[in-house]
Design a protein around this motif. Structure first.
Motif, PDB file in Angstrom:
ATOM      1  N   VAL A  21     -16.761  -3.406  22.539  1.00 31.19           N
ATOM      2  CA  VAL A  21     -17.342  -3.679  21.220  1.00 31.19           C
ATOM      3  C   VAL A  21     -18.293  -4.868  21.294  1.00 31.19           C
ATOM      4  CG1 VAL A  21     -16.810  -4.427  18.871  1.00 31.19           C
ATOM      5  CG2 VAL A  21     -15.420  -2.657  19.963  1.00 31.19           C
ATOM      6  N   LYS A  51     -21.982  -0.298   9.732  1.00 30.24           N
ATOM      7  CA  LYS A  51     -20.706  -0.961   9.502  1.00 30.24           C
ATOM      8  C   LYS A  51     -19.668   0.077   9.080  1.00 30.24           C
ATOM      9  CE  LYS A  51     -22.080  -5.136  10.305  1.00 30.24           C
ATOM     10  NZ  LYS A  51     -21.545  -5.879  11.475  1.00 30.24           N
ATOM     11  N   PRO A  52     -18.420  -0.072   9.536  1.00 30.37           N
ATOM     12  CA  PRO A  52     -17.402   0.924   9.161  1.00 30.37           C
ATOM     13  C   PRO A  52     -17.132   0.887   7.660  1.00 30.37           C
ATOM     14  CG  PRO A  52     -16.416  -0.968  10.289  1.00 30.37           C
ATOM     15  CD  PRO A  52     -17.891  -1.137  10.399  1.00 30.37           C
ATOM     16  N   ASP A 103     -11.581  -4.894  22.246  1.00 32.75           N
ATOM     17  CA  ASP A 103     -11.564  -3.460  21.919  1.00 32.75           C
ATOM     18  C   ASP A 103     -12.673  -2.777  22.704  1.00 32.75           C
ATOM     19  OD1 ASP A 103      -9.452  -2.950  20.168  1.00 32.75           O
ATOM     20  OD2 ASP A 103     -10.535  -3.834  18.484  1.00 32.75           O
ATOM     21  N   CYS A 108     -14.466 -16.662  11.185  1.00 37.20           N
ATOM     22  CA  CYS A 108     -14.456 -15.473  12.039  1.00 37.20           C
ATOM     23  C   CYS A 108     -14.915 -15.845  13.447  1.00 37.20           C
ATOM     24  CB  CYS A 108     -15.379 -14.384  11.476  1.00 37.20           C
ATOM     25  SG  CYS A 108     -17.115 -14.869  11.396  1.00 37.20           S
ATOM     26  N   VAL A 131     -12.796   3.757  20.017  1.00 35.04           N
ATOM     27  CA  VAL A 131     -11.960   2.554  19.999  1.00 35.04           C
ATOM     28  C   VAL A 131     -10.577   2.865  19.421  1.00 35.04           C
ATOM     29  CG1 VAL A 131     -11.715   0.223  19.031  1.00 35.04           C
ATOM     30  CG2 VAL A 131     -13.941   0.990  19.920  1.00 35.04           C
ATOM     31  N   SER A 142     -20.396  -0.930  22.058  1.00 34.87           N
ATOM     32  CA  SER A 142     -21.825  -1.241  22.007  1.00 34.87           C
ATOM     33  C   SER A 142     -22.676  -0.169  22.691  1.00 34.87           C
ATOM     34  CB  SER A 142     -22.079  -2.602  22.661  1.00 34.87           C
ATOM     35  OG  SER A 142     -21.570  -2.628  23.989  1.00 34.87           O
ATOM     36  N   SER A 186     -22.539   3.181  20.532  1.00 33.80           N
ATOM     37  CA  SER A 186     -23.308   3.136  19.289  1.00 33.80           C
ATOM     38  C   SER A 186     -24.815   3.130  19.570  1.00 33.80           C
ATOM     39  CB  SER A 186     -22.922   1.909  18.462  1.00 33.80           C
ATOM     40  OG  SER A 186     -23.230   0.710  19.161  1.00 33.80           O
ATOM     41  N   VAL A 239     -21.338   3.323  14.676  1.00 33.31           N
ATOM     42  CA  VAL A 239     -20.577   2.113  14.339  1.00 33.31           C
ATOM     43  C   VAL A 239     -20.011   1.532  15.627  1.00 33.31           C
ATOM     44  CG1 VAL A 239     -18.650   1.191  13.016  1.00 33.31           C
ATOM     45  CG2 VAL A 239     -20.002   3.084  12.090  1.00 33.31           C
ATOM     46  N   SER A 240     -20.452   0.323  15.987  1.00 39.38           N
ATOM     47  CA  SER A 240     -20.015  -0.258  17.266  1.00 39.38           C
ATOM     48  C   SER A 240     -18.523  -0.543  17.269  1.00 39.38           C
ATOM     49  CB  SER A 240     -20.801  -1.542  17.555  1.00 39.38           C
ATOM     50  OG  SER A 240     -20.625  -2.488  16.520  1.00 39.38           O
ATOM     51  N   GLU A 241     -17.926  -0.810  16.094  1.00 42.13           N
ATOM     52  CA  GLU A 241     -16.482  -1.050  16.031  1.00 42.13           C
ATOM     53  C   GLU A 241     -15.684   0.209  16.341  1.00 42.13           C
ATOM     54  OE1 GLU A 241     -18.602  -2.121  13.881  1.00 42.13           O
ATOM     55  OE2 GLU A 241     -18.307  -4.292  13.578  1.00 42.13           O
ATOM     56  N   LEU A 242     -16.336   1.380  16.302  1.00 39.27           N
ATOM     57  CA  LEU A 242     -15.663   2.644  16.596  1.00 39.27           C
ATOM     58  C   LEU A 242     -16.044   3.201  17.967  1.00 39.27           C
ATOM     59  CD1 LEU A 242     -16.025   4.466  13.153  1.00 39.27           C
ATOM     60  CD2 LEU A 242     -14.045   3.190  14.012  1.00 39.27           C
TER      61      LEU A 242
END
Length: 1011
Positions: free
Chosen positions: A315, A188-189, A365, A853, A239, A213, A216, A207-210
């Motif tokens: 992502v 996690k970021p 993203d 969410c 990203v 998928s 990461s 980190v998948s947010e960066l």
């Protein structure tokens, strides 16, 4: 006594499917009574010396759990337990004689065991017979481990046969073991990262947010220290770099914004424009420099010409698999062009449409993976379980180039053997791949899909991700709200309950309205849910409203005919029944008065409220719904008791009834007070205008507009009617249902029909109680006559109260219906739901999750439910069902039935008519109704009252004399029969039939041509 341990015990049923090639059809459905315990705190291995649990299930539906525990620092003979009786009553065990020293103290389960236990309700004696062949054990070999022995037994439980499971727990000292490795999961970021490129060994790349998928997953593989796992050199364009490209280019910003606000018609144009711009606009200089720098580093370590693979890395995992991949890029310019194309693919129309329909953020993203290409000898995809069945003993290898596949067998301890031909691999290579798959599955904690290539005999991995099995099967979704049926002798019915809930209930209605209707009766299992349909437990509800000697009257009141399944039901003696009912009746007035303060409470939703605030307002209102349901249950109980008691006072213990009895039943039972639920003022205004012929020729939508222009008085009267009664409908307890206000075309059609019928269909005023008593034909003594008069007055008063409360309850449900539509619109606007009405296929808890969410998994589940809902809604059931309710399979009408049809029923109101019949099996069939029809349906409620004035007769297949449909028919003076078995199967819409309310007959005159 249990230290810091807290938790709960739960009785229920284990339901599911077992798949095996050894079974007929390859699968078998199981339905087993079960018990489970959930406790939290200090583990047994640290707090318990010994523990015995016994669970037994009797054939009469009684479930028993008893336990004895010895604590290391506490009670040495802690005995406890609970019993769930067949009628749904749950009682704690106050004492039992199961001692630790008498049961398995030497580590063996005895052959014969006797246990006596006592609850507040009864004493139960159980005799267990354990077979030596029905025992097994499970052991935990850790240093502070345990040993559990399981044994199944046959039981004699108070002369009833039963089955039992015994669990004996002992401490066991094994060997010290190392702590397990942490699972390989995306990070996690933890801070704001602005890196343009990420190397695969960079921790931020996990980190998948960066990194997306794919990026990461490659970084996680790179973090594994293993000579067996090789990863091609590469890097990820992050990203944040993608966001920077959009933020630094005004044209890209505008194109993405247009996609967010585009409607259905303009969405494709907006996507095409954005896709074109991403491909043609220059990439930011900072990104270009970073890409060239990373490519240069990899080039320096390599010899010869390098070719590059450029892969999209969204992502969201599900989105990433369908985006663009470009291979064989030879120069920096080709790589940069491929990067732009990957970014553009995120906004292709099909991908945006996919995200829109699956609740995924529209703009999304993504990162882009750039890797050095290898020259594979063979490449493929490996699934560590079977991708369609989830079978863990079968690993599947697919070869895309040849469109072939092979299977690897895996034992429970992870040993790999090749099943059949090895195709493009050697046996050693296949086994090596299988071992890598088992290792990665262990590291990741789930079955994995692995993309691989082999170059120069070495396995290189390109991507890993969890196997995307459909986590919810059709069977699981169909039965997710099922109520446990523990007693195979329980009898359930669709009569009466289908009047108010005529169709399957959506998930939201099941988890809100149905649970509120259950109320305090939930423990008695009065209402049962099966396949999303609702049934009534006859023995737990209806058998409690009649004294022991009035079984014939019960059948007539509730069902309109005698039912063989209920002949042996146990009715209560009159004095015991009065002792239970009278205290409840005393509380009815207080409950009803309390509900009045909730009647006018609105849901506090205001313009500009956030989604969370709207959801909180809805949640707060659920307390009001529960109070209204409680009042509705109390008023219905009082009404049913008084009307049933009046029937008993008139007929006594008779099992067979004469025409005089039916005549008198029609007099003493009150008619409905819902005459206000027809738009009489609008009809009168149209009649006065003299424009009836012009009005009735229009279709319903045009008719409403025509009234506004040509008969404004009627239009105003119709609007006032909708303001007062617009919350009523044919599906008043279904949140997804349409009301008269939301679909006024229904009422316009009724007004048109009312304009074409004479005044004989207008509501009739019931006789006063004195005239009723004078008009009776059944001879009565003075005491019975006085009692009957008292009960008639009480039943009429309680009927009015019950109808008013039901209208208020329908209004409460309608407020929730409108509020959830507002919430659904808000969720659809921000892309969390593909459309507003999908909210009705979510549960109450799932709605709260999506409000907080994005959750595309829940959206996919709701879409799955929506696809299956028409199937659940099409199920038809017999009027009475013993044990587990199962849908019926009906033969098509007209193929198995003869031409001469003559059916008998119970007269609910006198009169005769001959006319076309309209058969209504589902709500949509009501559109076929024409003025003068005889309605033939399974049941009707007060919500049907606007249609009754245009009818000439009513036939209710699964209703009794106390049903709402019979009361409404009586109000309009329509000949009515109840309990006419199989009427909806023997007739079809268009047939001409004759109904006799005097003799209780329904006869076919001629077959119609309508289908």
């Amino acid at each position: 006594m249990l230290g810091d341990r807290i938790g709960y015990d739960q009785f229920g049923c284990l339901q599911g499917e077992i798949f095996s090639s050894l079974m007929p059809g390859g699968k078998q459905t199981v339905y087993l009574p079960t018990y489970r315990k959930r406790y939290f705190g200090t583990a047994d291995r640290h707090s318990t010396y010994r523990d015995i649990n016994v669970f037994a299930a009797s054939e009469d539906g009684t479930l028993v759990h008893v336990a004895t525990r010895s604590m290391i620092n506490g009670c040495t003979q802690l005995r406890y337990g609970s019993v769930l009786y067949g009628n749904g009553q749950l009682h704690c065990v106050s004492s039992h004689d199961m001692l630790l020293q008498h049961l398995g103290d030497d580590g063996n389960v005895p052959r014969n065991v006797s246990i006596t236990l006592t609850t507040k309700k009864s004493t139960i004696r159980c005799f267990f017979h354990v077979s030596p062949n029905a025992q097994t054990s499970v052991k935990n070999d850790e240093a502070c481990g345990w040993l559990m022995r399981f044994a199944s037994a046959e039981v004699n439980m108070d002369l009833h046969k039963a089955r039992a499971t015994m669990l004996l727990w002992y401490p066991h000292k094994g060997i010290e073991s190392a702590n397990p490795e942490p699972l390989l999961k995306p990070l996690k970021p933890l801070y704001q990262c602005e890196k343009v490129t990420l190397t695969l060994d960079d921790e931020d790349c996990c980190v998948s947010e960066l990194a997306g998928s794919k990026g990461s997953s490659l970084a996680l593989l790179s973090s594994i220290e293993s000579s067996e796992i090789q990863i091609p050199d590469g890097f990820v364009i992050s990203v944040p770099a993608f966001r920077h490209q959009i933020g630094s280019n005004v044209n890209l910003r505008k194109s993405v914004a247009m996609i967010r606000i585009a409607c259905d018609d303009s969405l494709q144009v907006a996507c095409e424009r954005a896709e074109k711009l991403f491909k043609n606009e220059e990439i930011d200089a900072e990104i270009v420099a970073a890409v060239k720098r990373e490519m240069g580093k990899i080039t320096q370590k390599s010899s010869g010409e390098i070719r590059w693979a450029v892969r999209s890395s969204a992502v969201v995992e599900e989105d990433s698999e369908h985006l663009l991949t470009i291979l064989d890029c030879k120069s920096e310019q080709e790589v940069l062009k491929a990067v732009a194309a990957c970014w553009a693919s995120l906004y292709s129309f099909d991908r945006v449409q996919y995200r829109l329909t699956h609740g995924i953020q529209l703009d999304g993203d993504m990162g882009v993976v750039v890797q050095k290409m290898l020259n594979p000898e063979v490449e493929g995809i490996m699934y560590t379980c079977h991708p369609r069945t989830g079978d863990l003993s079968r690993m599947l290898l697919e070869f895309p180039s040849s469109q072939k596949s092979m299977v690897l067998k895996r034992s429970f301890d992870g040993k790999i053997t090749v099943d059949g031909k090895t195709l493009e691999l050697s046996v050693d290579q296949a086994q090596s791949l299988g071992e890598i798959g088992v290792d990665l599955e262990r590291r990741c904690g789930s079955s994995m899909e692995i993309k691989w290539i082999i170059q120069q005999g070495k396995v290189h991995l390109l991507q890993i991700r969890p196997v995307s099995l459909d986590s919810w099967t059709d069977f699981e979704l169909e039965h997710e709200f099922d109520t446990p049926v523990l007693n195979g002798q329980d009898v359930f019915t669709t009569a009466n309950v289908k009047d108010a809930i005529p169709s399957a209930m959506t998930s939201l209605s099941n988890t809100i309205v149905k649970r509120a209707l259950d109320g305090p009766r939930c423990a008695d299992r009065s209402l049962l849910t099966r396949n999303h349909n609702v049934f009534l437990n006859v023995k737990n509800v209806l058998m409690n409203i009649m004294p022991k000697y009035a079984k014939g009257t019960l059948h007539l009141a509730a069902f309109g005919h005698e039912e063989p399944l209920l002949r042996h039901g146990n009715l209560k003696p009159a004095m015991i029944l009065l002792k239970e009912v009278v205290p409840c009746l005393k509380h009815v007035k207080a409950i009803v008065n309390r509900s009045k303060q909730f009647t006018e409470i609105p849901i506090d939703i205001k313009v500009g409220m956030s989604l969370k605030e709207t959801h909180e307002a809805i949640t707060k209102y659920l307390e009001t719904l529960q109070e209204m349901c409680r009042a509705h249950a109390a008023a219905t109980q009082a009404t049913t008791f008084y009307q049933s008691a009046a029937m008993v006072a008139l007929a006594g213990s008779l099992e067979e009834f004469t025409s005089d009895h039916y005549h008198d039943f029609a007099l003493i039972l009150p008619s409905s007070e819902q005459s206000c639920c027809i738009p009489e003022a609008a009809v009168k205004a149209i009649e006065e205008s003299g424009k009836i012929e012009e009005f009735v020729c229009l279709d319903a939508p045009s008719g409403r507009k025509w009234l506004e222009v040509n008969v404004p008085k009627a239009s105003i009267a119709l609007e006032r009617f909708l303001e007062t009664h617009g919350h009523r409908s044919l599906q008043e307890f279904e949140l997804m249902g349409e009301t008269w206000a939301s679909k006024p075309e229904i009422l316009v059609g009724v007004v048109q029909a009312l304009c074409t019928v004479n005044s004989s269909g207008k509501p009739q005023r019931g006789l006063r109680s004195r005239k009723v008593m004078k008009s009776l034909k059944t001879p009565l003594g003075s005491i019975r006559r006085w009692l009957l008069k008292y009960l008639v007055v009480k039943s009429r008063r309680s009927q009015r109260i019950a109808e008013d409360i039901k209208s208020d309850l329908a209004q409460s449900v309608d407020r929730l219906r409108k509020a959830f539509r507002v919430l659904g619109e808000g969720l659809a606007e921000i892309g969390r739901l593909p459309h507003r009405d999908l909210i009705f296929h979510l549960t109450k808890f799932e709605v709260s999750q999506i409000v907080n969410c994005n959750n595309h998994e829940l959206v996919a589940k709701a879409l799955h439910r929506k696809r299956l809902f028409p199937k659940w809604n099409s199920y038809r059931y017999a009027e009475f069902l013993q044990g587990l309710p199962q849908p019926e399979v009906f033969a098509p009408v007209g193929k198995t039935l003869g031409g001469d049809v003559f059916l008998k029923g119970t007269p609910a109101f006198n009169g005769e008519a001959q006319a076309r019949c309209c058969v209504v099996n589902k709500v949509s069939d009501i559109a076929q109704m024409k003025p003068g029809d005889i309605l033939v349906t399974r049941g009707a409620d007060a919500g049907w009252s606007p249609f009754f004035p245009i009818l000439s007769g009513v036939v209710l297949e699964r209703s009794g004399l106390l049903s709402n449909g019979a009361a409404v028919a009586k109000e309009f003076g329509l000949p009515c029969l109840v309990g006419v078995e199989e009427a909806t199967r023997h007739f079809k819409t268009g047939d001409v039939v004759a109904i006799s309310g005097k003799f209780g007959t329904l006869r076919l005159i001629s077959r119609g041509n309508e289908r």
